[in-house]
Design a protein around this motif. Structure first.
Motif, short mmCIF file in Angstrom:
data_model
loop_
_atom_site.label_atom_id
_atom_site.label_comp_id
_atom_site.label_asym_id
_atom_site.label_seq_id
_atom_site.Cartn_x
_atom_site.Cartn_y
_atom_site.Cartn_z
N LEU A 48 0.84 -1.18 0.00
CA LEU A 48 0.00 0.00 0.00
C LEU A 48 0.88 1.24 0.00
N GLY A 49 0.94 1.95 -1.13
CA GLY A 49 1.75 3.15 -1.22
C GLY A 49 3.13 2.88 -1.79
N LYS A 50 3.80 3.95 -2.21
CA LYS A 50 5.09 3.82 -2.88
C LYS A 50 6.20 3.37 -1.94
N PHE A 51 6.20 3.86 -0.69
CA PHE A 51 7.30 3.53 0.21
C PHE A 51 7.29 2.05 0.57
N VAL A 52 6.14 1.55 0.99
CA VAL A 52 6.05 0.13 1.36
C VAL A 52 6.38 -0.75 0.16
N SER A 53 5.87 -0.39 -1.02
CA SER A 53 6.14 -1.20 -2.21
C SER A 53 7.63 -1.20 -2.54
N TRP A 54 8.26 -0.01 -2.42
CA TRP A 54 9.69 0.06 -2.73
C TRP A 54 10.51 -0.78 -1.75
N VAL A 55 10.21 -0.68 -0.46
CA VAL A 55 10.94 -1.48 0.52
C VAL A 55 10.73 -2.97 0.26
N ALA A 56 9.49 -3.35 -0.08
CA ALA A 56 9.21 -4.75 -0.38
C ALA A 56 10.02 -5.22 -1.59
N ALA A 57 10.09 -4.39 -2.63
CA ALA A 57 10.87 -4.77 -3.81
C ALA A 57 12.34 -4.88 -3.49
N SER A 58 12.85 -3.98 -2.62
CA SER A 58 14.27 -4.04 -2.28
C SER A 58 14.60 -5.28 -1.46
N ARG A 59 13.61 -5.87 -0.81
CA ARG A 59 13.84 -7.08 -0.01
C ARG A 59 13.56 -8.37 -0.77
N ALA A 60 13.03 -8.25 -1.98
CA ALA A 60 12.74 -9.44 -2.77
C ALA A 60 14.03 -10.01 -3.36
N LYS A 61 14.03 -11.30 -3.59
CA LYS A 61 15.15 -11.93 -4.26
C LYS A 61 15.10 -11.60 -5.75
N PRO A 62 16.23 -11.65 -6.44
CA PRO A 62 16.21 -11.39 -7.89
C PRO A 62 15.24 -12.33 -8.59
N GLY A 63 14.34 -11.74 -9.37
CA GLY A 63 13.33 -12.52 -10.05
C GLY A 63 12.14 -12.89 -9.18
N GLY A 64 12.15 -12.48 -7.90
CA GLY A 64 11.08 -12.84 -6.98
C GLY A 64 10.22 -11.65 -6.62
N ALA A 65 9.35 -11.86 -5.64
CA ALA A 65 8.42 -10.82 -5.22
C ALA A 65 8.16 -10.92 -3.73
N VAL A 66 7.90 -9.77 -3.10
CA VAL A 66 7.48 -9.70 -1.71
C VAL A 66 6.14 -8.97 -1.67
N ILE A 67 5.14 -9.59 -1.07
CA ILE A 67 3.79 -9.03 -1.01
C ILE A 67 3.48 -8.63 0.43
N VAL A 68 3.12 -7.37 0.61
CA VAL A 68 2.72 -6.86 1.93
C VAL A 68 1.23 -6.54 1.84
N ARG A 69 0.43 -7.31 2.53
CA ARG A 69 -1.02 -7.12 2.46
C ARG A 69 -1.45 -5.93 3.31
N PRO A 70 -2.60 -5.33 2.97
CA PRO A 70 -3.11 -4.20 3.76
C PRO A 70 -3.26 -4.58 5.23
N GLY A 71 -2.76 -3.73 6.11
CA GLY A 71 -2.79 -3.99 7.54
C GLY A 71 -1.52 -4.59 8.08
N GLU A 72 -0.65 -5.06 7.20
CA GLU A 72 0.61 -5.69 7.63
C GLU A 72 1.79 -4.77 7.46
N GLU A 73 1.55 -3.49 7.11
CA GLU A 73 2.65 -2.57 6.83
C GLU A 73 3.55 -2.37 8.04
N GLY A 74 2.93 -2.13 9.22
CA GLY A 74 3.72 -1.88 10.42
C GLY A 74 4.61 -3.05 10.79
N ARG A 75 4.06 -4.24 10.75
CA ARG A 75 4.84 -5.43 11.10
C ARG A 75 5.97 -5.66 10.11
N PHE A 76 5.69 -5.45 8.82
CA PHE A 76 6.72 -5.64 7.80
C PHE A 76 7.85 -4.64 7.96
#
Length: 308
Positions: A48-76
């Motif tokens: 949700l939002g550019k910052f969370v998406s960018w952090v998730a992408a930076s933590r993904a493995k090459p060729g992979g994906a990290v999904i942060v569902r709504p409500g899980e932003e704080g924990r992630f």
């Protein structure tokens, strides 16, 4: 996209397939891809939002994906290092001196305490760390290039006459409905000369403007410095890049866009009536959505006759 591919996992999978397919198509056509080895290099972040998406992408493995569902932003975000924040060296050093290493530790502090130490920047980094900032992706809207042209009855080589025609074309282009609400940043002039030759000049305005004289001034200067090598048969002015105007101008731009759409609808109705008179049927259709959830493209949409 949820109507087509369902949950985020399905959307991310479809994105990765399309990226891979694009890379394979480019490779097969013998054109060097702008994306180097897309299947293994691209990382996808979903949140949700550019910052969370960018952090998730930076933590993904090459060729992979990290999904942060709504409500899980704080924990992630809580376990992420401070390095994911865009901080100046002094702020980063002060946070480290306070013993802070993760976003969770920063978010655990009272917001008022962080603001008192770092001011407005402290409020922003605290809200980012707590997952309270949702910055949506906003597309940049810009009008299509605007063109105004004039064809001379007889080829013109007189520079004052060409300069006068240039002023009139700039004035006409500025009155175009799509230009209202926007300032001109790049303008180009093209000329078709006798015997099939051509001539072109362009100007990038340091301060975008909607004033005719300020737009035409650099064009007139270049016309004097590098005039056409022959008589001009057709002269064209093009506005190719724009900068947003004031809020008031943007309001007028929306009104002008609505007027332009109404004009296109009137033109379409006139064309439809002519087609009906000639062919006894419209041959024009609307595309409507009927089953957006279907995985078969031919079932998602249907065609209906266009009616006036």
């Amino acid at each position: 996209m949820e109507g087509l591919y369902g949950e985020p996992e399905g959307i991310v999978e479809e994105m990765q397939l399309r990226i891979e397919d694009c890379g394979l198509r480019i490779e097969n056509t013998g054109v060097e891809s702008a994306i180097d080895n897309p299947q293994s290099a691209i990382r996808v972040g979903w949140g949700l939002g550019k910052f969370v998406s960018w952090v998730a992408a930076s933590r993904a493995k090459p060729g992979g994906a990290v999904i942060v569902r709504p409500g899980e932003e704080g924990r992630f975000l809580s376990s992420q290092p401070l390095a994911v924040l865009s901080l100046d060296p002094d702020t980063y050093r002060r946070l480290r001196q306070l013993g802070l290493a993760t976003l969770g530790q920063l978010a655990a502090l009272p917001q008022e305490a962080v603001v008192s130490q770092f001011g407005a920047a402290g409020r922003r980094i605290w809200r980012l760390a707590a997952g309270e900032v949702v910055e949506q992706v906003m597309g940049r809207e810009a009008p299509e290039p605007i063109v105004a042209a004039i064809a001379f009855f007889a080829p013109v080589a007189d520079r004052p006459m060409l300069a006068h025609a240039l002023d009139r074309l700039v004035e006409r282009a500025l009155k175009h409905p799509r230009r209202i609400g926007w300032r001109v940043q790049v303008v180009r002039v093209r000329a078709e000369l006798e015997h099939g030759a051509s001539w072109m000049i362009a100007a990038t305005l340091k301060d975008p403007t909607a004033d005719r004289d300020r737009i035409a001034a650099p064009l007139r200067t270049r016309l004097e410095q590098a005039p056409p090598a022959g008589a001009v048969e057709r002269l064209t002015v093009e506005f190719t890049a724009f900068a947003p105007g004031t809020a008031e101008l943007q309001l007028f731009a929306r009104d002008a866009s609505a007027a332009a759409r109404a004009g296109r609808r009137r033109a379409l109705r006139t064309a439809l009536q002519e087609i009906q008179l000639r062919l006894k049927r419209t041959l024009l259709y609307h595309i409507i959505e009927v089953q957006p959830w279907s995985r078969l493209p031919e079932r998602r949409y249907a065609l209906i006759d266009f009616e006036t």
